[in-house]
Write a protein that holds these residues in place. Structure first.
Motif, PDB file in Angstrom:
ATOM      1  N   ALA A 140     108.665 -17.840 -43.854  1.00 25.13           N
ATOM      2  CA  ALA A 140     108.143 -16.933 -42.837  1.00 25.13           C
ATOM      3  C   ALA A 140     107.464 -15.757 -43.517  1.00 25.13           C
ATOM      4  O   ALA A 140     108.088 -15.031 -44.282  1.00 25.13           O
ATOM      5  N   SER A 141     106.175 -15.575 -43.264  1.00 25.16           N
ATOM      6  CA  SER A 141     105.431 -14.473 -43.849  1.00 25.16           C
ATOM      7  C   SER A 141     104.968 -13.542 -42.737  1.00 25.16           C
ATOM      8  O   SER A 141     104.737 -13.956 -41.609  1.00 25.16           O
ATOM      9  N   ALA A 142     104.832 -12.283 -43.064  1.00 29.72           N
ATOM     10  CA  ALA A 142     104.449 -11.304 -42.056  1.00 29.72           C
ATOM     11  C   ALA A 142     103.545 -10.256 -42.676  1.00 29.72           C
ATOM     12  O   ALA A 142     103.584 -10.000 -43.872  1.00 29.72           O
ATOM     13  N   LEU A 143     102.710  -9.647 -41.821  1.00 28.55           N
ATOM     14  CA  LEU A 143     101.867  -8.556 -42.273  1.00 28.55           C
ATOM     15  C   LEU A 143     102.668  -7.263 -42.280  1.00 28.55           C
ATOM     16  O   LEU A 143     103.733  -7.173 -41.679  1.00 28.55           O
ATOM     17  N   GLY A 144     102.147  -6.262 -42.965  1.00 28.39           N
ATOM     18  CA  GLY A 144     102.828  -4.976 -42.990  1.00 28.39           C
ATOM     19  C   GLY A 144     103.912  -4.922 -44.035  1.00 28.39           C
ATOM     20  O   GLY A 144     103.850  -5.587 -45.065  1.00 28.39           O
ATOM     21  N   LEU A 145     104.959  -4.120 -43.744  1.00 27.95           N
ATOM     22  CA  LEU A 145     106.009  -3.857 -44.721  1.00 27.95           C
ATOM     23  C   LEU A 145     107.271  -4.647 -44.449  1.00 27.95           C
ATOM     24  O   LEU A 145     108.290  -4.418 -45.102  1.00 27.95           O
ATOM     25  N   SER A 146     107.267  -5.571 -43.490  1.00 30.40           N
ATOM     26  CA  SER A 146     108.466  -6.355 -43.221  1.00 30.40           C
ATOM     27  C   SER A 146     108.713  -7.331 -44.355  1.00 30.40           C
ATOM     28  O   SER A 146     107.807  -7.701 -45.104  1.00 30.40           O
ATOM     29  N   VAL A 147     109.963  -7.774 -44.481  1.00 28.12           N
ATOM     30  CA  VAL A 147     110.370  -8.624 -45.590  1.00 28.12           C
ATOM     31  C   VAL A 147     110.124 -10.080 -45.265  1.00 28.12           C
ATOM     32  O   VAL A 147     110.601 -10.586 -44.242  1.00 28.12           O
ATOM     33  N   ASP A 148     109.338 -10.768 -46.103  1.00 29.63           N
ATOM     34  CA  ASP A 148     109.156 -12.207 -45.958  1.00 29.63           C
ATOM     35  C   ASP A 148     110.427 -12.919 -46.391  1.00 29.63           C
ATOM     36  O   ASP A 148     111.108 -12.504 -47.328  1.00 29.63           O
ATOM     37  N   THR A 149     110.730 -14.042 -45.724  1.00 27.23           N
ATOM     38  CA  THR A 149     111.953 -14.770 -46.048  1.00 27.23           C
ATOM     39  C   THR A 149     111.672 -16.259 -46.140  1.00 27.23           C
ATOM     40  O   THR A 149     110.733 -16.780 -45.558  1.00 27.23           O
ATOM     41  N   SER A 177     124.977 -18.867 -50.205  1.00 27.69           N
ATOM     42  CA  SER A 177     126.171 -19.374 -49.531  1.00 27.69           C
ATOM     43  C   SER A 177     126.408 -20.810 -49.964  1.00 27.69           C
ATOM     44  O   SER A 177     125.481 -21.529 -50.325  1.00 27.69           O
ATOM     45  N   ARG A 178     127.683 -21.225 -49.941  1.00 33.82           N
ATOM     46  CA  ARG A 178     128.043 -22.572 -50.364  1.00 33.82           C
ATOM     47  C   ARG A 178     128.920 -23.207 -49.300  1.00 33.82           C
ATOM     48  O   ARG A 178     129.730 -22.545 -48.654  1.00 33.82           O
ATOM     49  N   SER A 179     128.749 -24.517 -49.112  1.00 31.80           N
ATOM     50  CA  SER A 179     129.569 -25.246 -48.156  1.00 31.80           C
ATOM     51  C   SER A 179     129.495 -26.733 -48.473  1.00 31.80           C
ATOM     52  O   SER A 179     128.403 -27.308 -48.546  1.00 31.80           O
ATOM     53  N   GLY A 180     130.647 -27.343 -48.668  1.00 31.88           N
ATOM     54  CA  GLY A 180     130.703 -28.781 -48.872  1.00 31.88           C
ATOM     55  C   GLY A 180     129.912 -29.289 -50.050  1.00 31.88           C
ATOM     56  O   GLY A 180     129.269 -30.335 -49.980  1.00 31.88           O
ATOM     57  N   GLY A 181     129.924 -28.550 -51.161  1.00 32.10           N
ATOM     58  CA  GLY A 181     129.218 -29.004 -52.353  1.00 32.10           C
ATOM     59  C   GLY A 181     127.728 -28.713 -52.334  1.00 32.10           C
ATOM     60  O   GLY A 181     126.997 -29.126 -53.227  1.00 32.10           O
ATOM     61  N   ARG A 182     127.246 -28.003 -51.309  1.00 35.54           N
ATOM     62  CA  ARG A 182     125.839 -27.637 -51.223  1.00 35.54           C
ATOM     63  C   ARG A 182     125.707 -26.123 -51.247  1.00 35.54           C
ATOM     64  O   ARG A 182     126.665 -25.398 -51.006  1.00 35.54           O
ATOM     65  N   PHE A 183     124.511 -25.667 -51.543  1.00 36.37           N
ATOM     66  CA  PHE A 183     124.269 -24.242 -51.553  1.00 36.37           C
ATOM     67  C   PHE A 183     122.968 -23.939 -50.817  1.00 36.37           C
ATOM     68  O   PHE A 183     122.071 -24.783 -50.732  1.00 36.37           O
ATOM     69  N   VAL A 184     122.877 -22.749 -50.256  1.00 40.09           N
ATOM     70  CA  VAL A 184     121.651 -22.269 -49.630  1.00 40.09           C
ATOM     71  C   VAL A 184     121.352 -20.896 -50.226  1.00 40.09           C
ATOM     72  O   VAL A 184     122.177 -19.983 -50.138  1.00 40.09           O
ATOM     73  N   ALA A 185     120.198 -20.783 -50.857  1.00 41.62           N
ATOM     74  CA  ALA A 185     119.788 -19.520 -51.472  1.00 41.62           C
ATOM     75  C   ALA A 185     118.698 -18.894 -50.622  1.00 41.62           C
ATOM     76  O   ALA A 185     117.648 -19.508 -50.389  1.00 41.62           O
ATOM     77  N   GLU A 186     118.938 -17.698 -50.132  1.00 41.86           N
ATOM     78  CA  GLU A 186     117.947 -16.969 -49.348  1.00 41.86           C
ATOM     79  C   GLU A 186     116.975 -16.279 -50.287  1.00 41.86           C
ATOM     80  O   GLU A 186     117.378 -15.594 -51.225  1.00 41.86           O
ATOM     81  N   LEU A 187     115.695 -16.466 -50.025  1.00 39.99           N
ATOM     82  CA  LEU A 187     114.658 -15.857 -50.852  1.00 39.99           C
ATOM     83  C   LEU A 187     114.008 -14.716 -50.085  1.00 39.99           C
ATOM     84  O   LEU A 187     113.675 -14.859 -48.908  1.00 39.99           O
TER      85      LEU A 187
END
Length: 288
Positions: free
Chosen positions: A61-70, A122-132
């Motif tokens: 998700a990208s945005a204009l201005g000063l908001s944080v892209d994720t 975060s980790r769950s059930g042998g998997r991980f999710v990394a927020e960028l």
């Protein structure tokens, strides 16, 4: 698209494309890893990107201005380069992640889509999710101090000034993944180490929920399953628990002179107390 070579732009305009994604992770300790969702190793900017690691990317998700892209990277802990223990000890915290669009048939045709930083993992059930997160996240960082009732120092640091916050001990029995028996601790009372930070010599960290005598030692109840596993004989340091309140700083540690909060400031609760007539507004201090 800006920054795309003529060759890659021509390839993407064709009816058939051979593209994939590559990620280059650069940790703060200068260790570099490369990964790709393709089925063979690709060399991108001198970094070998490991294939078939189970990594996949969400929509960015990208945005204009000063908001944080994720965005997010999700995957299984199938790569030898990413271990559960490394994630637990924070080795990937704050690492930069470069996301590339690559023509796998001609890897020299690639373009940098985004450069992000790893936030929450975060980790769950042998998997991980990394927020960028994009570099705009730096604009949300707090500069200076917050004016709050709670203390903003860490127990035992130079601003706190309290001595004796940590004690050292050794694991003598492992009852379960969240229960261990230790020796070497001398807590003044039964709540001294409640919510204290446990730091193991093997790099693991945990939080103690409760402790009680157990034979000739002390039984510790941990908040999380230990990663890496706790073994008999492991050495550790355990700090006393501190809830950052003025009352505990005074009663438990006798360290009021170094309290780094502002407990006398009235908050919303003072307004509500005035409205219902139950508050004490004699001009005296809010805390003693």
């Amino acid at each position: 698209m800006s920054g795309i070579s003529v060759e890659l732009e021509s390839h993407l305009s064709g009816e058939i494309t051979t593209h994939c994604f590559c990620w280059i992770i650069r940790r703060t300790d200068k260790v570099v890893f490369g990964f790709t969702d393709h089925d063979r190793t690709l060399l991108i900017d001198g970094v070998s990107c490991e294939p078939q690691t189970g990594l996949s990317a969400s929509e960015a998700a990208s945005a204009l201005g000063l908001s944080v892209d994720t965005a997010e990277i999700e995957g299984a802990l199938s790569s030898l380069a990413i271990s559960d223990g490394d994630i637990e000890r924070g080795a990937f915290d704050g690492a930069s992640v470069e996301t590339f669009l690559v023509n796998w048939a001609a890897p020299e045709q690639h373009t940098l889509l985004r450069s992000s930083r790893i936030g929450t993992i975060s980790r769950s059930g042998g998997r991980f999710v990394a927020e960028l997160k994009s570099s705009s996240v730096d604009l949300d960082k707090i500069k200076g101090r917050r004016i709050t009732r709670q203390c903003d120092a860490q127990l035992g640091d130079h601003r706190c000034g309290y001595n004796g916050a940590a004690q050292k001990g050794t694991v003598v029995t492992v009852l379960s993944d969240r229960e261990i028996v230790v020796k070497g601790l001398q807590p003044p009372d039964g709540n001294w180490f409640r919510n204290g930070k446990l730091t193991l010599a093997n790099g693991g960290m945990n939080v103690v929920l409760a402790h009680q005598p157990y034979g000739e030692g002390i039984r510790l109840s941990l908040r999380d399953a230990a990663i890496p596993d706790i073994m008999v004989g492991d050495a550790f340091a355990l700090t006393a628990g501190c809830d950052k309140s003025f009352a505990q700083c005074k009663a438990k540690f006798g360290n009021v002179a170094n309290f780094r909060g502002f407990p006398h400031l009235p908050g919303n609760d003072a307004v509500y107390n005035f409205a219902d007539g139950k508050g004490n507004f004699d001009g005296g201090p809010l805390v003693r």
